[in-house]
Design an enzyme around this catalytic site. Sequence first.
Site, PDB file in Angstrom:
ATOM      1  N   HIS A   1       0.836  -1.043   0.120  1.00  0.00           N
ATOM      2  CA  HIS A   1      -0.138   0.066   0.213  1.00  0.00           C
ATOM      3  C   HIS A   1       1.130   1.101   0.086  1.00  0.00           C
ATOM      4  O   HIS A   1       1.671   1.351  -1.147  1.00  0.00           O
ATOM      5  CB  HIS A   1      -0.821  -0.224   1.195  1.00  0.00           C
ATOM      6  CG  HIS A   1      -1.996   0.956   1.342  1.00  0.00           C
ATOM      7  ND1 HIS A   1      -2.308   1.664   0.357  1.00  0.00           N
ATOM      8  CD2 HIS A   1      -2.906   1.171   2.174  1.00  0.00           C
ATOM      9  CE1 HIS A   1      -3.554   2.354   0.360  1.00  0.00           C
ATOM     10  NE2 HIS A   1      -3.790   2.135   1.700  1.00  0.00           N
TER      11      HIS A   1
ATOM     12  N   HIS B   1      -2.288  -2.240  -9.728  1.00  0.00           N
ATOM     13  CA  HIS B   1      -3.379  -1.519  -8.778  1.00  0.00           C
ATOM     14  C   HIS B   1      -4.849  -2.568  -8.936  1.00  0.00           C
ATOM     15  O   HIS B   1      -5.000  -3.051  -9.921  1.00  0.00           O
ATOM     16  CB  HIS B   1      -3.692  -0.168  -9.257  1.00  0.00           C
ATOM     17  CG  HIS B   1      -4.557   0.499  -8.131  1.00  0.00           C
ATOM     18  ND1 HIS B   1      -5.916   0.465  -8.016  1.00  0.00           N
ATOM     19  CD2 HIS B   1      -3.928   1.336  -7.096  1.00  0.00           C
ATOM     20  CE1 HIS B   1      -6.107   1.173  -6.918  1.00  0.00           C
ATOM     21  NE2 HIS B   1      -5.060   1.709  -6.626  1.00  0.00           N
TER      22      HIS B   1
ATOM     23  N   ASP C   1       2.538   5.641  -6.569  1.00  0.00           N
ATOM     24  CA  ASP C   1       3.937   5.316  -5.698  1.00  0.00           C
ATOM     25  C   ASP C   1       5.190   5.215  -6.620  1.00  0.00           C
ATOM     26  O   ASP C   1       5.913   5.329  -5.964  1.00  0.00           O
ATOM     27  CB  ASP C   1       3.883   4.176  -4.954  1.00  0.00           C
ATOM     28  CG  ASP C   1       2.601   4.356  -3.600  1.00  0.00           C
ATOM     29  OD1 ASP C   1       2.585   5.482  -3.289  1.00  0.00           O
ATOM     30  OD2 ASP C   1       1.866   3.323  -3.455  1.00  0.00           O
TER      31      ASP C   1
HETATM   32  N1  CMC Z   1       4.737  -6.647 -10.082  1.00  0.00           N
HETATM   33  C1  CMC Z   1       4.736  -7.915 -10.823  1.00  0.00           C
HETATM   34  N2  CMC Z   1       3.582  -8.487 -10.945  1.00  0.00           N
HETATM   35  C2  CMC Z   1       2.551  -7.912 -10.636  1.00  0.00           C
HETATM   36  C3  CMC Z   1       2.538  -6.607  -9.788  1.00  0.00           C
HETATM   37  C4  CMC Z   1       4.036  -6.087  -9.899  1.00  0.00           C
HETATM   38  N3  CMC Z   1       4.016  -4.811  -9.107  1.00  0.00           N
HETATM   39  N4  CMC Z   1       1.301  -6.385  -9.525  1.00  0.00           N
HETATM   40  C5  CMC Z   1       0.667  -7.348  -9.732  1.00  0.00           C
HETATM   41  N5  CMC Z   1       1.291  -8.305 -10.490  1.00  0.00           N
HETATM   42  C6  CMC Z   1       0.678  -9.721 -11.059  1.00  0.00           C
HETATM   43  C7  CMC Z   1       0.500 -10.668 -10.183  1.00  0.00           C
HETATM   44  O1  CMC Z   1       1.467 -11.731  -9.770  1.00  0.00           O
HETATM   45  C8  CMC Z   1      -0.589 -11.404 -10.837  1.00  0.00           C
HETATM   46  O2  CMC Z   1      -0.109 -12.162 -11.784  1.00  0.00           O
HETATM   47  P1  CMC Z   1      -1.081 -13.506 -11.913  1.00  0.00           P
HETATM   48  O3  CMC Z   1      -2.302 -13.260 -12.288  1.00  0.00           O
HETATM   49  O4  CMC Z   1      -0.439 -14.381 -12.939  1.00  0.00           O
HETATM   50  O5  CMC Z   1      -0.921 -14.520 -10.813  1.00  0.00           O
HETATM   51  C9  CMC Z   1      -1.340 -10.409 -11.529  1.00  0.00           C
HETATM   52  O6  CMC Z   1      -0.437  -9.197 -11.831  1.00  0.00           O
HETATM   53  C10 CMC Z   1      -2.586  -9.724 -10.809  1.00  0.00           C
HETATM   54  O7  CMC Z   1      -2.001  -8.969  -9.308  1.00  0.00           O
HETATM   55  P2  CMC Z   1      -2.745  -9.395  -8.227  1.00  0.00           P
HETATM   56  O8  CMC Z   1      -1.831  -9.579  -6.944  1.00  0.00           O
HETATM   57  O9  CMC Z   1      -3.724 -10.337  -8.157  1.00  0.00           O
HETATM   58  O10 CMC Z   1      -3.442  -7.982  -8.034  1.00  0.00           O
HETATM   59  P3  CMC Z   1      -4.102  -7.227  -6.691  1.00  0.00           P
HETATM   60  O11 CMC Z   1      -5.045  -6.375  -6.915  1.00  0.00           O
HETATM   61  O12 CMC Z   1      -4.311  -8.306  -5.549  1.00  0.00           O
HETATM   62  O13 CMC Z   1      -2.910  -6.274  -6.071  1.00  0.00           O
HETATM   63  C11 CMC Z   1      -1.357  -4.482  -5.997  1.00  0.00           C
HETATM   64  C12 CMC Z   1      -2.521  -5.042  -6.301  1.00  0.00           C
HETATM   65  C13 CMC Z   1      -1.108  -3.021  -5.912  1.00  0.00           C
HETATM   66  C14 CMC Z   1      -1.085  -4.980  -4.328  1.00  0.00           C
HETATM   67  C15 CMC Z   1      -0.108  -5.134  -6.728  1.00  0.00           C
HETATM   68  O14 CMC Z   1      -0.272  -4.776  -7.969  1.00  0.00           O
HETATM   69  C16 CMC Z   1       1.141  -4.962  -6.286  1.00  0.00           C
HETATM   70  O15 CMC Z   1       1.567  -5.699  -5.255  1.00  0.00           O
HETATM   71  N6  CMC Z   1       2.124  -3.904  -6.572  1.00  0.00           N
HETATM   72  C17 CMC Z   1       3.224  -3.426  -6.077  1.00  0.00           C
HETATM   73  C18 CMC Z   1       3.019  -2.732  -4.803  1.00  0.00           C
HETATM   74  C19 CMC Z   1       2.464  -1.399  -5.155  1.00  0.00           C
HETATM   75  O16 CMC Z   1       2.969  -0.757  -6.054  1.00  0.00           O
HETATM   76  N7  CMC Z   1       1.550  -0.872  -4.337  1.00  0.00           N
HETATM   77  C20 CMC Z   1       1.011   0.236  -4.547  1.00  0.00           C
HETATM   78  C21 CMC Z   1      -0.408   0.421  -4.827  1.00  0.00           C
HETATM   79  S1  CMC Z   1      -1.103   2.000  -5.527  1.00  0.00           S
HETATM   80  C22 CMC Z   1      -1.016   3.170  -4.255  1.00  0.00           C
HETATM   81  C23 CMC Z   1      -1.377   2.554  -2.910  1.00  0.00           C
HETATM   82  O17 CMC Z   1      -2.534   1.731  -2.506  1.00  0.00           O
HETATM   83  O18 CMC Z   1      -0.470   2.540  -1.981  1.00  0.00           O
END
Ligand code: CMC
Length: 421
Positions: free
Chosen positions: A260, A299, A355
Amino acid sequence: MAEETLSIRDNRTGEEVEIPIVDGTIHATELGKLGLMSYDPAFLNTASTRSSITYIDGDAGILRYRGYPIEQLAEQASFLETAWLLFEGELPTAKELEAWQDKVRLHTYVHTNVTRFLDGFRHDAHPMGMLLGATAALSTFYPDAKEIGDEESRRLQRLRLIAKFPTIAAWVFRHSRGLPYVYPRNDLDYIGNFVNMTFEIGGRHEPNPVLQRALEILLILHADHEQNASTNAVRGVGSTHVDPFSAVSAGVAALYGPLHGGANEAVLRMLDEIGDVKNVPAFIEGVKKRERLLMGFGHRVYKNYDPRAKLIKRVADDVFAQTGLDPKLEIALELERIALEDDFFVERKLYPNVDFYSGLIYRAMGYPTDYFTVLFALGRLPGWLAQWEEMLSDPEQKIARPRQIYTGYDERDFVPLEQRG
Ligand code: CMC
């Protein structure tokens, strides 16, 4: 019966129910008629509330507060104006804004014991840990904040939090640097006062209006984001009817996590680790092999470019024009370029989020990496408070208490210690 309905037939029993569809959703409790629960451990497809505060269209990359596009607010509004908008639902008149700014100024001081409390932290304590502790501690200074059923009391606590948060955030910064605390100056505006409390040395600080406006825009961009993890924490904890200082400290805790708000810090650490543009392809390969995440990408709701990230890139241009380019920007741009062309990221609709670039700007402004998420918290505070207020005023909201699917043992007899193998 609603005009639109969903018919469900339970093939185990042949029983049928017709469930009303309202606003594109069905009420999960309707499934109870079939003796069923819905299972959605990370709220992937669950609306936890009705809300009139923030609208996001994740496919189109749209973000609006109370109907106003984020682009217009970032361009024209002040942070306190935005906070008022989130609380009251309308933009303030000039008179209302002036009165609101005056009231906020009146409440910027924090009980002096808070400085002693901060003094107790180690010199290398993480700023978010300190902010979290100090925010929770504020509840002990304002026992009247327990009167959450009293609208006037809620208004006062919101005002106190908005006014005192920058003071505490600045003192956290001073503590990390071993510098004496600087008290609020009521001749300065909200942002100017915060920047002064962080950077003043020996009674002097030359404000840079471009950097101050850039910080203000960043705070506006972070001010609310509907039911994100930290807002969900504030609402969930607030639903127990605890005071708002305690509820907001839960929001700070949730924001601290690297998935987050902590992502802005994690992005900078990632850029430091990559070190050079030539290492970007190998890093991306590691991400594709699932060895790591590309921090600042992806996201839950945006499946398109995060509109805040677009605006932040423009702010970055203004800031770097003042401070000079950060060599890490080149690495970030290359990561973005490669990721946006690569099938792994394209198929998963992974774009830079808020971010990805914000940390580079905060660094250019002089904030250390572990402080970035505190700045996010400063921005998100009005959103937490507006959502807390909305939750308490909503007759449908009860204590947030999810159900579970039990996967443990059936009943079994206790085994005395001497008989355990
Ligand atoms: N790098 C690599 N792969 C990713 C990433 C990433 N940053 N984000 C998602 N994926 C992949 C994930 O592995 C999954 O792949 P598969 O379907 O093959 O298993 C697919 O994309 C869908 O991701 P998810 O984890 O199901 O998506 P989510 O909605 O549960 O998670 C998230 C959203 C923001 C937690 C995630 O994208 C992430 O961990 N990003 C990196 C951390 C980040 O930048 N966070 C800030 C978010 S925006 C502002 C805030 O909230 O603070």
